[in-house]
Enzyme design. Structure first.
Site, mmCIF file in Angstrom:
data_model
loop_
_atom_site.group_PDB
_atom_site.id
_atom_site.type_symbol
_atom_site.label_atom_id
_atom_site.label_comp_id
_atom_site.label_asym_id
_atom_site.label_seq_id
_atom_site.Cartn_x
_atom_site.Cartn_y
_atom_site.Cartn_z
ATOM 1 N N ASP A 183 1.078 -1.148 0.034
ATOM 2 C CA ASP A 183 0.033 0.132 -0.137
ATOM 3 C C ASP A 183 0.831 1.314 -0.132
ATOM 4 O O ASP A 183 0.672 2.173 -0.609
ATOM 5 C CB ASP A 183 -0.966 -0.015 1.450
ATOM 6 C CG ASP A 183 -1.609 -1.359 1.327
ATOM 7 O OD1 ASP A 183 -2.523 -1.568 0.313
ATOM 8 O OD2 ASP A 183 -1.336 -2.034 2.268
ATOM 9 N N HIS A 237 -4.682 -3.345 6.458
ATOM 10 C CA HIS A 237 -4.400 -3.694 5.198
ATOM 11 C C HIS A 237 -5.651 -4.232 4.559
ATOM 12 O O HIS A 237 -6.088 -5.273 4.327
ATOM 13 C CB HIS A 237 -3.425 -4.762 4.971
ATOM 14 C CG HIS A 237 -3.384 -5.283 3.459
ATOM 15 N ND1 HIS A 237 -3.016 -4.576 2.202
ATOM 16 C CD2 HIS A 237 -3.658 -6.430 2.906
ATOM 17 C CE1 HIS A 237 -3.181 -5.003 1.351
ATOM 18 N NE2 HIS A 237 -3.500 -6.407 1.450
#
Ligand code: NAI
Length: 331
Positions: A159, A187
């Site tokens: 990410d 996440h």
């Protein structure tokens, strides 16, 4: 040349491992002077496929790879390992609820925590990639009480890399000229990609990213949602989930943990000590720096009202996931 270290990759017959193994065995993670002995864990029905992976590793003729052990037995796989990439997990199948996936995978990480506790080095560094990564890391740590909690982390580096790449493209600079982007929280789609402290190098001088972009609305909306939904966009295009970029991110995470970050911040899911008003004892992604193999949460950042809301939201999701996972572990 240093003595070889044992490194385990689980889900070793899967698609992330297929990219990751080369990076580990070629020296991109532990450095060009560190030989590695690879332990490859997958489930029994995948042993045939894994044999093919072992053949390919041999065919790479890599000088740093001193040996390979393919196995379906967690205690054999985790024996004396110094680093563990826990990638293997059950993929979400059609019609499967989030809770079904969580319950299947939490059981895997409970069992693997117990095996790590029994046979791994007590200073093993564990990176959980398999989803739900944050909660799996928490459960793994809970069932490995003889290994310090700080040694269990979850991957939000993909990410971070996605966020950094989006900002670099928006500003029109090379990706390495953007730093200190933060991924906060889970996440999952509640993660908070935060550019408010990020810096960009333009014509040799460092400038805050928000000033360089000068579009607060973009940073709060399009930027955040593009990063949150990037995994889904890759699946829609490739019909398979991110693997090349996930493997690169796993390498980045473990390399920085072993070799250090200098003053660069990186995001890692780590057991929360309550920093920034987050719930304690969940695995929450924070900005950290690493030196001598130890991570430390970056302190003293200002949290805006917008950021507060985003942190609370992802923290709440993690607290709920934790509860669900603990319920599964009871039976
Ligand atoms: P894959 O399905 O290609 O491979 C997974 C492998 O794990 C399979 O070979 C399977 O047999 C194995 N496996 C299943 N249960 C196991 C167990 N108990 N022990 C050992 N191995 C086991 O999946 P892929 O694409 O490699 O992804 C792996 C995981 O990584 C998934 O959970 C995925 O959601 C997650 N992921 C996480 C990301 C992150 O940023 N944290 C990014 C991308 C994927």
């Amino acid at each position: 040349m240093a003595a070889p270290i044992k490194v385990v990759v689980t889900g070793a017959a899967g698609q992330i491992a297929y990219s990751l193994l080369y990076q580990i065995a070629s020296g991109a993670v532990f450095g060009p002077e560190q030989p590695v002995y690879l332990h490859l864990l997958d489930i029994a029905p995948m042993m045939g496929v894994l044999e093919g992976v072992v053949m390919e590793l041999a065919d790479c003729a890599l000088p740093l790879l001193t040996g390979v052990l393919p196995t379906a037995n967690p205690e054999e796989a985790f024996k004396d390992v110094a680093a563990a990439f826990l990638v293997g997990a059950m993929p979400r199948r059609e019609g499967m609820e989030r809770k079904d996936l969580l319950s299947a995978n939490v059981r895997i990480f409970k069992e693997q925590g117990q095996a790590l506790d029994k046979v791994a080095r007590k200073d093993v560094k564990v990176l959980v990639v398999g989803n739900p990564a944050n909660t799996n890391a928490l459960i793994c740590s809970k069932y490995a009480p003889s290994i310090p909690k700080e040694n269990f982390t979850a991957m939000t580096r993909l990410d971070q890399n996605r966020a950094q790449s989006q900002l670099a493209a928006k500003i029109g600079v090379p990706v390495q000229d953007v730093k200190n982007v933060i991924i906060w929280g889970n996440h999952s789609s509640t993660q908070f990609p935060d550019a408010s402290n990020a810096l960009v190098k333009i014509n040799g001088a460092e400038k805050p990213v928000p000033a360089a972009i000068n579009d607060d609305e973009y940073l709060k909306t399009t930027f955040v949602s593009t990063v949150q939904k990037r995994g889904a966009a890759v699946i829609a295009a490739r019909k398979m989930s991110s693997a090349l970029s996930a493997a690169k991110a796993a390498s980045d995470h473990m390399r920085d943990w072993f070799l250090g970050t200098g003053d660069r911040w990186v995001s890692m899911g780590v057991v929360s000590d309550g920093s920034y008003g987050t719930p304690r004892d969940i695995v929450f992604s924070f900005p950290v720096t690493v030196s001598n193999g130890k991570w430390k949460i970056v302190e003293g950042l200002t949290i805006s009202d917008f950021a507060r809301q985003m942190l609370d939201n992802t923290g709440k999701e993690l607290a709920e996931e934790k509860q669900d996972a603990l319920d599964v572990c009871k039976d």
